[in-house]
Design an enzyme around this catalytic site. Structure first.
Site, PDB file in Angstrom:
ATOM      1  N   ARG A 199      -2.371  -0.899   5.449  1.00 33.06           N
ATOM      2  CA  ARG A 199      -3.529  -1.514   4.783  1.00 33.06           C
ATOM      3  C   ARG A 199      -3.166  -2.886   4.207  1.00 33.06           C
ATOM      4  O   ARG A 199      -3.930  -3.848   4.323  1.00 33.06           O
ATOM      5  CB  ARG A 199      -4.049  -0.584   3.683  1.00 33.06           C
ATOM      6  CG  ARG A 199      -4.804   0.618   4.174  1.00 33.06           C
ATOM      7  CD  ARG A 199      -5.144   1.579   3.037  1.00 33.06           C
ATOM      8  NE  ARG A 199      -3.980   2.308   2.558  1.00 33.06           N
ATOM      9  CZ  ARG A 199      -3.995   3.159   1.533  1.00 33.06           C
ATOM     10  NH1 ARG A 199      -5.128   3.371   0.864  1.00 33.06           N
ATOM     11  NH2 ARG A 199      -2.899   3.793   1.164  1.00 33.06           N
ATOM     12  N   CYS A 229       0.874  -1.182   0.000  1.00 30.06           N
ATOM     13  CA  CYS A 229       0.000   0.000   0.000  1.00 30.06           C
ATOM     14  C   CYS A 229       0.905   1.224   0.000  1.00 30.06           C
ATOM     15  O   CYS A 229       1.864   1.277  -0.760  1.00 30.06           O
ATOM     16  CB  CYS A 229      -0.969  -0.027   1.175  1.00 30.06           C
ATOM     17  SG  CYS A 229      -0.197  -0.187   2.804  1.00 30.06           S
TER      18      CYS A 229
END
Length: 458
Positions: A416, A411
């Site tokens: 994430r 990410c």
């Protein structure tokens, strides 16, 4: 004139009367079993195990698990003999009906649409406590659904010949009830640690209230700027020792937002902690369950030895050199998967105020995420539990990701992607890892090839 025989005539009258009573009784009994929620204002019928089985593969029917996400994933909750869900069932949890959101009804209706729960189908809603399916049935009835049936999944789970599915590593993602039991039973003597993870030393959320016994971890303890990669292995080992973590410790992580907990969890698995768990739904799930909340700050308790050489699981996190090899893989046996918003992936925004360049590593494939760098709506349910794993994999396949490939998730700076990697691990996907540096590291060197705009091929 012939005399009328009275006895046969009287018997005929009695027979007719008894038959009429029996018919009325049968009709009333049928009414009770087929529309047993009429009295509650809903038109919901009960259904037998045999009827559920016979319609399992009928495209005009859909089976809906209304229990908690944990039960769907595989945890044997509410007295079921086998954990998991009926083979082929979709999920629509009663927990979602209680989420505080001004747009909740619109989101619920979208969930029904996405899961193909439509008014033209026969819908079987099941649970194991009699409450969840009733709540969902009432919601469906108010939404105009007619052909809704309730079912007790304990009957299905009790018969081993009937198919049920669980995620291979569902135990990595734990329900708050399991955490509560672990605290009360002291984990049967096995060493465990509970940590609330977030960024920052102040830990305001932790001080307002936390799971009893939890110690706070600041994510700065495991990563550092400006790239925000994990610390060097020797520093990570010091972090573990300071927090009392060994390779044999059961580590339970959570947060007011779960993303930092997943970040720490992935780093601990890379280091070699064999039993790492994350609380499904985070602190909100704990508070909503009504379990005890503690406000005193718990101190870290150090240990002398981690138990194995760090990292014991080195392939779980990769760095720039290997990420470049994967992005340039002409044999198509590995894929660099972008876990950022579409606007970040296409280069409309970098997603971060401290990252100036925009775009993506050339050769990477979009793997979805959410609306911005702080959200993962594409991978979470409305109550922030893990999304149905089959829907995740179907989403990836639709975007051209070969699930048989080695998948390296990245990410912006690793948070994430760490959560998505953990979910992939829960699903039993074997050849998966985290590219730690992500777009932040990739974009720092102008020599690294970059793409922007929509991809021309998938």
């Amino acid at each position: 004139m012939r005399k009328i025989q009275k006895w046969p005539f009287l018997l005929l009258i009695i027979f007719c009367f008894v038959s009429l009573l029996a018919a009325c009784s049968n009709n009333e009994s049928s009414k009770d079993t087929k529309t047993d929620n009429k009295k509650n204002g809903t038109d919901v019928k009960s259904i037998s195990t045999e009827d559920v089985k016979s319609n399992l593969n009928n495209e005009d029917w859909i089976i809906v698990d209304t229990r908690s996400n944990d039960a769907y994933n595989g945890w044997p909750i509410d007295g079921v003999k086998r954990g998991g869900h009926i083979d082929g069932a979709v999920d629509f949890s009663a927990d979602w009906l209680k989420v505080k959101d001004k747009q909740l009804d619109n989101k619920l209706q979208q969930e029904l649409k996405d899961k193909d729960i439509t008014k033209d189908k026969h819908i079987v809603v099941y649970d194991a406590n009699g409450k969840d399916s009733k709540e969902v049935a009432e919601y469906l009835s108010k939404s105009g659904f007619k052909n809704v049936y309730q079912y007790d999944v304990k009957e299905w789970a009790a018969k081993n010949e009937l198919p049920m599915e669980s995620y291979p590593n569902y135990e990595m993602l734990v329900p708050v009830s399991w955490v509560n039991d672990t605290i009360k039973k002291d984990n049967d003597g096995k060493p465990y640690k509970i940590f609330e993870a977030s960024w920052g030393d102040e830990a305001q959320d932790y001080k307002k209230g936390h799971i009893p016994g939890a110690v706070h971890i600041n994510t700065d303890e495991v990563e550092e700027g400006p790239v925000w990669n994990r610390l060097k292995d020797a520093e990570l080992e010091k972090f573990a020792l300071k927090n009392g973590i060994t390779t044999d410790t059961t580590v339970i992580l959570y947060g007011s937002d779960s993303m930092p907990a997943f970040r720490v969890a992935v780093i601990l698995k890379y280091m070699g902690v064999e039993d790492v768990r994350v609380v499904n739904g985070g602190y909100t799930a704990w508070a909503n369950a009504g379990f005890d909340i503690e406000k005193k700050e718990n101190n870290k308790e150090a240990v002398a030895s981690f138990g194995v050489k760090v990292p014991a699981n080195p392939d779980y996190i990769i760095d720039l050199a290997e990420a470049k090899e994967i992005a340039d893989d002409h044999n198509k046996v590995s894929t660099l998967v972008d876990i950022r918003s579409w606007d970040e992936f296409t280069g409309k925004t970098s997603g971060y105020d401290y990252i100036e360049p925009k775009g993506r590593p050339a050769g990477s494939v979009w793997g979805h995420a959410g609306s911005d760098n702080s959200n993962l709506e594409d991978f979470r349910n409305l109550d922030n539990t893990m999304r149905n794993g089959y829907e995740i994999q179907k989403m990836w396949e639709k975007d051209g990701i070969n699930l048989e490939n080695k998948l390296a998730f990245y990410c912006g700076t690793g948070w994430r992607a760490a959560e998505v990697l953990f979910y992939a691990d829960v699903l039993g996907m074997k050849n998966v890892c985290l590219y730690d540096g992500g777009w932040n590291e990739w974009s720092m060197d102008p020599a690294n090839p970059v793409e922007t705009g929509e991809p021309t091929t998938k």
